[in-house]
Scaffold this active site. Structure first.
Site, PDB file in Angstrom:
ATOM      1  N   LYS A  22       0.869  -1.523  -0.073  1.00 42.45           N
ATOM      2  CA  LYS A  22      -0.287  -0.610   0.016  1.00 42.45           C
ATOM      3  C   LYS A  22       0.929   1.111  -0.670  1.00 42.45           C
ATOM      4  O   LYS A  22       0.758   2.266  -0.666  1.00 42.45           O
ATOM      5  CB  LYS A  22      -0.793   0.147   1.211  1.00 42.45           C
ATOM      6  CG  LYS A  22      -1.547   1.307   1.325  1.00 42.45           C
ATOM      7  CD  LYS A  22      -2.459   1.612   2.650  1.00 42.45           C
ATOM      8  CE  LYS A  22      -1.959   1.503   4.130  1.00 42.45           C
ATOM      9  NZ  LYS A  22      -1.886   2.884   4.552  1.00 42.45           N
ATOM     10  N   ASN A  23       2.191   1.173   0.914  1.00 45.27           N
ATOM     11  CA  ASN A  23       2.693   2.555   1.437  1.00 45.27           C
ATOM     12  C   ASN A  23       3.732   2.716  -0.015  1.00 45.27           C
ATOM     13  O   ASN A  23       3.824   4.325  -0.099  1.00 45.27           O
ATOM     14  CB  ASN A  23       3.237   3.020   2.716  1.00 45.27           C
ATOM     15  CG  ASN A  23       2.207   3.079   3.920  1.00 45.27           C
ATOM     16  OD1 ASN A  23       0.805   3.174   3.647  1.00 45.27           O
ATOM     17  ND2 ASN A  23       2.893   2.640   4.688  1.00 45.27           N
ATOM     18  N   CYS A 118      -4.460  13.320  12.470  1.00 50.81           N
ATOM     19  CA  CYS A 118      -5.012  12.442  12.065  1.00 50.81           C
ATOM     20  C   CYS A 118      -5.490  10.917  13.848  1.00 50.81           C
ATOM     21  O   CYS A 118      -4.182  11.644  14.382  1.00 50.81           O
ATOM     22  CB  CYS A 118      -4.645  11.400  10.953  1.00 50.81           C
ATOM     23  SG  CYS A 118      -3.301  10.683  11.431  1.00 50.81           S
ATOM     24  N   ARG A 123       0.737  14.647  13.008  1.00 46.31           N
ATOM     25  CA  ARG A 123       1.229  14.288  11.428  1.00 46.31           C
ATOM     26  C   ARG A 123       1.704  15.828  11.019  1.00 46.31           C
ATOM     27  O   ARG A 123       1.142  15.757   9.687  1.00 46.31           O
ATOM     28  CB  ARG A 123       0.837  13.543  10.989  1.00 46.31           C
ATOM     29  CG  ARG A 123       1.115  11.970  11.770  1.00 46.31           C
ATOM     30  CD  ARG A 123       0.099  11.048  11.360  1.00 46.31           C
ATOM     31  NE  ARG A 123       1.074  10.307  10.527  1.00 46.31           N
ATOM     32  CZ  ARG A 123       0.702   9.329   9.432  1.00 46.31           C
ATOM     33  NH1 ARG A 123      -1.124   9.063   8.806  1.00 46.31           N
ATOM     34  NH2 ARG A 123       0.859   8.455   8.246  1.00 46.31           N
ATOM     35  N   ASP A 308       4.721   0.303  12.129  1.00 42.68           N
ATOM     36  CA  ASP A 308       2.694  -0.204  11.644  1.00 42.68           C
ATOM     37  C   ASP A 308       3.144  -1.397  11.627  1.00 42.68           C
ATOM     38  O   ASP A 308       1.795  -2.398  11.812  1.00 42.68           O
ATOM     39  CB  ASP A 308       3.374  -0.348  10.319  1.00 42.68           C
ATOM     40  CG  ASP A 308       2.973   1.263  10.013  1.00 42.68           C
ATOM     41  OD1 ASP A 308       2.693   2.301  10.238  1.00 42.68           O
ATOM     42  OD2 ASP A 308       3.363   1.656   8.338  1.00 42.68           O
ATOM     43  N   ARG A 400      -8.741  -0.105   4.387  1.00 42.36           N
ATOM     44  CA  ARG A 400      -7.713   0.862   3.944  1.00 42.36           C
ATOM     45  C   ARG A 400      -6.329   0.173   3.889  1.00 42.36           C
ATOM     46  O   ARG A 400      -5.209   0.648   2.649  1.00 42.36           O
ATOM     47  CB  ARG A 400      -7.377   1.645   4.651  1.00 42.36           C
ATOM     48  CG  ARG A 400      -8.313   2.335   4.919  1.00 42.36           C
ATOM     49  CD  ARG A 400      -8.144   3.913   5.630  1.00 42.36           C
ATOM     50  NE  ARG A 400      -7.286   4.672   5.271  1.00 42.36           N
ATOM     51  CZ  ARG A 400      -6.791   5.986   5.952  1.00 42.36           C
ATOM     52  NH1 ARG A 400      -7.384   6.514   7.112  1.00 42.36           N
ATOM     53  NH2 ARG A 400      -5.864   6.836   5.055  1.00 42.36           N
TER      54      ARG A 400
HETATM   55  N1  EPU Z   1       6.851  14.475  10.755  1.00 44.17           N
HETATM   56  C1  EPU Z   1       7.300  15.519  11.030  1.00 44.17           C
HETATM   57  N2  EPU Z   1       6.736  16.254   9.763  1.00 44.17           N
HETATM   58  C2  EPU Z   1       7.062  16.528   8.295  1.00 44.17           C
HETATM   59  C3  EPU Z   1       6.503  14.815   8.654  1.00 44.17           C
HETATM   60  C4  EPU Z   1       6.441  13.939   8.995  1.00 44.17           C
HETATM   61  O1  EPU Z   1       7.618  15.928  11.709  1.00 44.17           O
HETATM   62  O2  EPU Z   1       6.626  16.807   7.952  1.00 44.17           O
HETATM   63  C5  EPU Z   1       6.868  13.236  11.767  1.00 44.17           C
HETATM   64  C6  EPU Z   1       5.627  12.624  11.507  1.00 44.17           C
HETATM   65  O3  EPU Z   1       4.679  13.818  12.308  1.00 44.17           O
HETATM   66  C7  EPU Z   1       6.125  11.037  12.289  1.00 44.17           C
HETATM   67  C8  EPU Z   1       7.789  11.049  12.267  1.00 44.17           C
HETATM   68  O4  EPU Z   1       7.958  12.483  11.635  1.00 44.17           O
HETATM   69  O5  EPU Z   1       5.638  11.417  14.181  1.00 44.17           O
HETATM   70  C9  EPU Z   1       7.090   9.602  10.621  1.00 44.17           C
HETATM   71  O6  EPU Z   1       6.370  10.240   9.875  1.00 44.17           O
HETATM   72  P1  EPU Z   1       6.810   9.764   8.425  1.00 44.17           P
HETATM   73  O7  EPU Z   1       6.944  11.671   7.248  1.00 44.17           O
HETATM   74  O8  EPU Z   1       7.702   9.092   8.101  1.00 44.17           O
HETATM   75  O9  EPU Z   1       5.270   9.197   8.405  1.00 44.17           O
HETATM   76  P2  EPU Z   1       4.235   9.253   6.806  1.00 44.17           P
HETATM   77  O10 EPU Z   1       5.152   9.674   5.709  1.00 44.17           O
HETATM   78  O11 EPU Z   1       3.539  10.306   7.346  1.00 44.17           O
HETATM   79  C10 EPU Z   1       4.433   6.374   6.494  1.00 44.17           C
HETATM   80  C11 EPU Z   1       3.284   5.487   6.117  1.00 44.17           C
HETATM   81  C12 EPU Z   1       2.663   5.095   7.555  1.00 44.17           C
HETATM   82  C13 EPU Z   1       4.385   5.244   8.597  1.00 44.17           C
HETATM   83  C14 EPU Z   1       4.984   6.041   8.475  1.00 44.17           C
HETATM   84  C15 EPU Z   1       6.383   5.492   9.512  1.00 44.17           C
HETATM   85  C16 EPU Z   1       2.628   6.080   3.684  1.00 44.17           C
HETATM   86  C17 EPU Z   1       1.777   6.225   3.078  1.00 44.17           C
HETATM   87  N3  EPU Z   1       2.157   6.145   5.610  1.00 44.17           N
HETATM   88  O12 EPU Z   1       3.831   7.678   7.304  1.00 44.17           O
HETATM   89  O13 EPU Z   1       1.787   4.342   7.445  1.00 44.17           O
HETATM   90  O14 EPU Z   1       3.681   4.469   9.641  1.00 44.17           O
HETATM   91  O15 EPU Z   1       5.887   6.676   7.573  1.00 44.17           O
HETATM   92  O16 EPU Z   1       6.256   4.179   9.236  1.00 44.17           O
HETATM   93  O17 EPU Z   1       3.232   5.778   3.216  1.00 44.17           O
HETATM   94  C18 EPU Z   1       0.271   2.975   7.719  1.00 44.17           C
HETATM   95  O18 EPU Z   1       0.661   2.443   6.718  1.00 44.17           O
HETATM   96  O19 EPU Z   1      -0.907   2.502   8.689  1.00 44.17           O
HETATM   97  C19 EPU Z   1       0.430   4.463   8.565  1.00 44.17           C
HETATM   98  C20 EPU Z   1       0.538   4.960   9.045  1.00 44.17           C
END
Ligand code: EPU
Length: 424
Positions: A22-23, A118, A123, A308, A400
């Site tokens: 998915k991701n 969320c 986030r 995850d 999802r």
């Molecule tokens: N963060 C910030 N600022 C940003 C971006 C992130 O502070 O601009 C923080 C987030 O709040 C979090 C940490 O950095 O505390 C890591 O966030 P990251 O950006 O790595 O997460 P993401 O890209 O939003 C993806 C996956 C998530 C998974 C995380 C961590 C996708 C679509 N989603 O999210 O997947 O938990 O990486 O590995 O790729 C799930 O599939 O259930 C899911 C939540």
């Protein structure tokens, strides 16, 4: 609204096919916006989040065709006719922010709704925005939207992320492919989804080195072309199903999975006394008559233990012999499954980002619900091992991220079915 009904206590035997990630797919789809030629993704998972991303791309003027019952996605963005990613779609799915970098890189302007918080945490997207500014974008936050522009195109630059972000790394990686000159991403995410995106972009003509390490270097090119790319296996689906025989007992082979995608997690499973074996087709997990040992887990960016899989691992440790400590270090509010597991008889205490789980001899089925995808599936896993019936409500969370979950588990002997609320 549907629920999933699980009758626990069946040992599991069989094979479970692992779908495309998915991701990874959610990051690969926006890459279609980088070129006027079609991008074809094979091994796509059939999930509601993927349909949401398809809708978002369509709203921007990208054609999306779903072939072979959704297994193959063909996306063609001859031109981007609308540069506004609307709040109504973005609020449904945070990964929508990933259209920002590609639109900006290709056409020099984009407007994307801010996703908001969320269930699992605040986030923010500040790292995405900081990175794009480093590549010369001007950003203006107005009325809940990011208005981004780079009238003369993006230019390469050094982006040092203060913390690891999967999404920000993906957005910047895509944007940099069409920027003038060299971009260096430091403290980049190393998740397999990043490497998969880099492989796809390279097949589209991008020049990228270092994916899978902390430093990624991208040499911008004038244009990208179409490509066909197979989506990498879903490591979180893999890890989730590896826990099914670990909880319920039995032996299940995850076909198409690879241990290296979940190495830190597989090590913890073995430490808990679960057998993990590489096979020609995937990974086999078994627990015969042995018990489950307590283990401590700390989530971390890849190659660490994935956040995850934290909820699902907690489900296992509720039945361990002894006390386990789980520390969540990525998201501040990712223990919503704990109160629900407690309703099933688990002993869990949560203090801030640390959950202490004292193993119990048995769980008992109960009506439960959760507010996110991974929390929901942890309750299904617990239900497989619990005495009696577990009814998991709010199934749309599961849809999802898990394709045909009840079919995959019932093929291994689980008693699990989807029931409509009225029949329930
Ligand atoms: N963060 C910030 N600022 C940003 C971006 C992130 O502070 O601009 C923080 C987030 O709040 C979090 C940490 O950095 O505390 C890591 O966030 P990251 O950006 O790595 O997460 P993401 O890209 O939003 C993806 C996956 C998530 C998974 C995380 C961590 C996708 C679509 N989603 O999210 O997947 O938990 O990486 O590995 O790729 C799930 O599939 O259930 C899911 C939540």
């Amino acid at each position: 609204m549907d629920s999933i009904l699980v009758r626990g206590g069946q040992r599991l035997t069989g094979r479970i096919p692992i779908s495309g990630a998915k991701n990874a797919c959610l990051a690969l789809m926006p890459a279609a916006l980088l070129t006027e030629e079609p991008l074809t993704l094979t091994n796509a998972p059939r999930l509601s989040d993927i349909r949401t991303m398809a809708q978002l791309l369509e709203s921007l003027g990208c054609e999306v065709a779903s072939l072979q019952a959704g297994r193959v996605l063909v996306m063609g963005a001859e031109g981007i006719s609308n540069h506004v990613a609307d709040y109504d779609i973005v609020r449904k799915m945070r990964a929508s922010i990933l259209v920002l970098g590609p639109m900006l890189a290709r056409d020099g302007h984009a407007v994307v709704s801010l996703p908001g918080g969320c269930a699992i945490g605040a986030r923010p997207v500040d790292l995405h925005l900081m990175g794009l500014e480093r590549l010369g974008a001007t950003l203006d936050l107005r009325d809940g939207y990011v208005h981004a522009s780079a009238p003369n195109g993006l230019r390469g630059g050094l982006v040092e992320f203060p913390m690891v972000s999967v999404g920000a790394t993906e957005n910047l990686l895509m944007a940099a492919t069409l920027a003038k000159g060299t971009t260096v991403l430091r403290n980049a995410a190393r998740e397999p989804e990043i490497a998969d995106l880099a492989r796809c972009l390279r097949a589209m003509g991008a020049q990228i080195e270092g994916e899978g390490t902390e430093t990624i270097e991208i040499e911008g090119v004038d244009r990208l072309h179409g490509a066909t790319h197979p989506v990498v296996a879903d490591r979180i689906e893999l890890g989730t199903y590896m826990l099914a025989p670990a909880l319920a007992g039995g032996e299940v082979e995850m076909v198409g999975g690879r241990r290296e995608l979940v190495a830190a997690f597989a090590d913890k499973l073995e430490a808990a006394g679960i057998e993990v074996e590489d096979t020609a087709d995937g990974v086999k997990v078994s627990r015969q008559n042995g018990g489950i040992a307590a283990v401590d887990v700390e989530t971390a960016p890849f190659p660490g233990f994935p956040t995850d899989l934290q909820a699902q691992m907690m489900a296992l440790l509720t039945l361990a012999d002894g006390v386990s400590r789980l520390e969540e270090r990525i998201f501040e509010n990712r223990f919503m499954h704990a109160p629900e597991l407690i309703r099933m008889g688990a002993h869990i205490e949560v203090h801030g980002g640390v959950a202490t789980v004292t193993g119990v001899e048995r769980l008992r089925g109960a009506p439960v619900m959760a507010t996110d995808l991974r929390a929901s599936v942890s309750l299904i896993l617990a239900g497989l091992a619990a005495e009696g019936e577990t009814r998991v409500a709010r199934v749309y969370h599961l849809d999802r991220g898990y394709e045909r979950l009840e079919d995959k588990l019932s093929a291994c002997g689980a008693q699990i079915e989807r029931v409509s609320e009225r029949a329930a």
